[in-house]
Design an enzyme around this catalytic site. Structure first.
Site, PDB file in Angstrom:
ATOM      1  N   LYS A   1       0.895  -1.043  -0.098  1.00 58.24           N
ATOM      2  CA  LYS A   1       0.082   0.087  -0.019  1.00 58.24           C
ATOM      3  C   LYS A   1       0.788   1.332  -0.092  1.00 58.24           C
ATOM      4  CE  LYS A   1      -4.089   1.791   0.163  1.00 58.24           C
ATOM      5  NZ  LYS A   1      -3.609   2.691  -1.114  1.00 58.24           N
TER       6      LYS A   1
ATOM      7  N   GLN B   1       7.299   3.701   4.027  1.00 60.57           N
ATOM      8  CA  GLN B   1       5.781   3.379   4.228  1.00 60.57           C
ATOM      9  C   GLN B   1       5.594   2.026   4.801  1.00 60.57           C
ATOM     10  OE1 GLN B   1       3.854   5.433   1.797  1.00 60.57           O
ATOM     11  NE2 GLN B   1       2.330   4.672   3.084  1.00 60.57           N
TER      12      GLN B   1
ATOM     13  N   LYS C   1       5.069   3.349   8.387  1.00 58.40           N
ATOM     14  CA  LYS C   1       4.132   4.279   8.700  1.00 58.40           C
ATOM     15  C   LYS C   1       2.713   3.444   8.799  1.00 58.40           C
ATOM     16  CE  LYS C   1       3.857   7.715   5.482  1.00 58.40           C
ATOM     17  NZ  LYS C   1       3.543   8.428   4.377  1.00 58.40           N
TER      18      LYS C   1
ATOM     19  N   LYS D   1       5.473   1.772  -3.172  1.00 56.95           N
ATOM     20  CA  LYS D   1       5.429   3.061  -3.548  1.00 56.95           C
ATOM     21  C   LYS D   1       5.502   2.988  -5.277  1.00 56.95           C
ATOM     22  CE  LYS D   1       4.988   7.320  -1.988  1.00 56.95           C
ATOM     23  NZ  LYS D   1       3.716   7.693  -1.098  1.00 56.95           N
TER      24      LYS D   1
ATOM     25  N   GLY E   1      -3.022   7.941  -4.376  1.00 58.34           N
ATOM     26  CA  GLY E   1      -2.546   9.218  -4.804  1.00 58.34           C
ATOM     27  C   GLY E   1      -1.212   9.773  -4.335  1.00 58.34           C
ATOM     28  N   ASP E   2      -0.504  10.287  -4.903  1.00 60.57           N
ATOM     29  CA  ASP E   2       0.512  11.053  -4.185  1.00 60.57           C
ATOM     30  C   ASP E   2       0.776  12.412  -5.154  1.00 60.57           C
ATOM     31  OD1 ASP E   2       2.768  10.724  -1.893  1.00 60.57           O
ATOM     32  OD2 ASP E   2       3.961  11.472  -3.472  1.00 60.57           O
TER      33      ASP E   2
ATOM     34  N   THR F   1      -5.045  13.170   5.194  1.00 65.47           N
ATOM     35  CA  THR F   1      -3.657  13.509   5.780  1.00 65.47           C
ATOM     36  C   THR F   1      -3.510  14.852   6.448  1.00 65.47           C
ATOM     37  OG1 THR F   1      -3.011  12.475   3.665  1.00 65.47           O
ATOM     38  CG2 THR F   1      -1.409  13.533   4.940  1.00 65.47           C
TER      39      THR F   1
ATOM     40  N   ASN G   1      -2.920  19.312  -1.369  1.00 63.38           N
ATOM     41  CA  ASN G   1      -3.811  18.775  -0.533  1.00 63.38           C
ATOM     42  C   ASN G   1      -3.655  18.697   1.003  1.00 63.38           C
ATOM     43  OD1 ASN G   1      -4.703  15.707   0.763  1.00 63.38           O
ATOM     44  ND2 ASN G   1      -6.350  16.477  -0.488  1.00 63.38           N
TER      45      ASN G   1
ATOM     46  N   SER H   1      -7.158   5.320   3.412  1.00 65.63           N
ATOM     47  CA  SER H   1      -6.986   4.824   2.071  1.00 65.63           C
ATOM     48  C   SER H   1      -7.368   3.296   2.586  1.00 65.63           C
ATOM     49  CB  SER H   1      -5.737   4.844   1.509  1.00 65.63           C
ATOM     50  OG  SER H   1      -5.516   6.071   0.684  1.00 65.63           O
TER      51      SER H   1
END
Length: 444
Positions: A90, A111, A114, A126, A165-166, A209, A240, A376
């Site tokens: 993820k 990640q 996290k 990623k 998304g990023d 976020t 964002n 997410s």
């Protein structure tokens, strides 16, 4: 040579030209010394660290697409699938000219921890491309996204790898990618998160976020007998994360006085007018300097310097290594007492060390910006159950997740004798869950 130093030396030797990845690994391993030294024989015998710092796989591919002039363009595409010990991979997809394998490895490595901190069953990954969506037409973005997904779809799935998304990937890009995935596979499943609300997206995902950053900031302040209300806040970025961190901070009584983008920053001593920023960034896709056209009492400054603005709290929400040692010293000198990272590794190692050594409160990105990936994962749950929760339900779950992340980081730091060091606490808490899962699953 200690096990930690041995592994770090191997990472540098075997991954040349990837400084961001080296930085991420060193920061994590240094934080884990206490844990690893206490369990060195057990970890060495199964090469746990060797496996932890090595990706499970990297997919690299070309992405050909045709621009509006009929010219064929070619970009590089990647997916880094780093660790699936606690769940399917993820992590976001980033579209930006700076994207390369080393940056995606650093992001995928971060990640892992996290995602572990969220308490949800998701592993670390990623991906992305060096494609730049800025200045492209909707048709050009669609052409790229469809070509990108034509290759990527072979390696992802609702129970295998679920991108999100990023930077450079918002609702438009996710929509184009999801449509192509569905077209190629014939499957309508939760394979991407950040989808539109009318085709499987989650309420509160857009805000997650930024809101999560402020929720964990609030917990850190409370634990140290401080409060957010009445404080002056400087936030870098205007995408964002920055927008919704501003929104939540304002709702909780703080005054946000600055935002930025890659060109410069705007300072509004009366407090940022968020409706103006949303119109510039979310509607017109403009630059932050346009803020002064609507608010002439504000000041726009070209280039860096946002961290010289006096504030109580700083929230770096733009990109990696945007805040260096000089910036950290300027913040401290101007009265800043707390920093929480809304972006991935936005502070350099020297800046992070300075924050900790000078007694400032500091919450690292792997904990502070975990709200996005947590929501997410909540979107994945809703897709699997064919349900849609209300905004309030999702926001409450997000709030509780961020409260629990702070509690885990705080507890781990105290257990290992470094109370108040939330960098060590977050890394240790994230590592413990992943390491236990890896030990249980054998040599894989």
């Amino acid at each position: 040579m200690s096990y930690v130093d041995e592994i770090y030396a191997k990472v540098v030797e075997q991954n040349p030209g990837e400084p961001e990845f080296h930085q991420a690994v060193k920061e994590v391993l240094d934080s884990l010394r206490l844990v690893i030294d206490a369990n060195e024989e057990k970890y060495r015998s199964v090469a746990l660290l060797e496996r932890l710092v090595e990706t499970e796989r990297i997919i690299s591919f070309r992405v050909p697409w045709t621009d509006d002039k009929g010219q064929v363009q070619v970009n590089k595409g990647y997916r880094v699938q780093f660790n699936s010990a606690i769940g399917p991979y993820k992590g976001g997809l980033r579209l930006h000219p700076s994207v390369n394998q080393g940056i995606l490895k650093f992001l995928g490595f971060e990640q892992i921890f996290k995602n572990s901190l969220t308490g949800l069953p998701i592993g670390g990954g990623k991906g992305g491309s060096n494609f730049d969506p800025k200045g492209k037409s909707d048709r050009e973005v669609m052409a790229f996204c469809q070509s990108f997904m034509t290759e990527l779809h072979k390696y992802i799935g609702a129970d295998e790898d679920v991108p999100a998304g990023d930077i450079g990937v918002g609702g438009r890009e996710i929509g184009f990618m999801f449509g192509q995935y569905k077209r190629l596979t014939g499957l309508y499943e939760g394979v991407l998160t950040g989808k539109g609300l009318n085709y499987g997206g989650s309420l509160a995902r857009t805000q997650a976020t930024g809101y999560g950053l402020v929720y964990i900031l609030e917990e850190m302040l409370k634990a140290n007998d401080k409060e957010l209300a009445g404080k002056t806040v400087v936030i870098s970025g205007s995408g964002n994360v920055a927008i919704y961190a501003t929104e939540k901070a304002q709702q909780l009584g703080a005054k946000v006085v600055a935002l930025s983008d890659s060109n410069g920053y705007v300072y509004d001593p009366d407090g940022i007018q968020l409706d103006v920023v949303k119109d510039i960034k979310e509607v017109r896709r403009g630059r932050i300097k346009e803020y002064v056209d609507a608010v002439p009492t504000a000041k726009y400054t070209e280039g860096k310097g946002i961290w010289t603005i006096p504030c109580d709290i700083a929230l770096p929400c733009a990109t990696q290594n945007e805040l260096n040692l000089d910036d950290a010293k300027a913040l401290k000198a101007n009265g800043c007492f707390a920093v929480a990272e809304g972006a991935n590794m936005p502070s350099t190692r020297e800046a992070t060390d300075y924050f900790l050594e000078s007694g400032m409160l500091f919450m690292p990105g792997k904990a502070a910006n975990a709200g996005g990936v947590a929501t997410s994962a909540l979107e994945m749950s809703q897709n699997s159950q064919r349900l849609s929760w209300t905004f309030e339900e999702v926001d409450e779950k997000l709030h509780n997740i961020m409260i629990n992340i702070f509690a885990k980081a705080d507890d781990a730091a105290k257990r290992y004798g470094v109370a108040g060091n939330y960098v060590a606490g977050a890394n240790i808490a994230g590592f413990e869950k992943v390491a236990d899962a890896m030990l249980c699953q054998g040599i894989v």
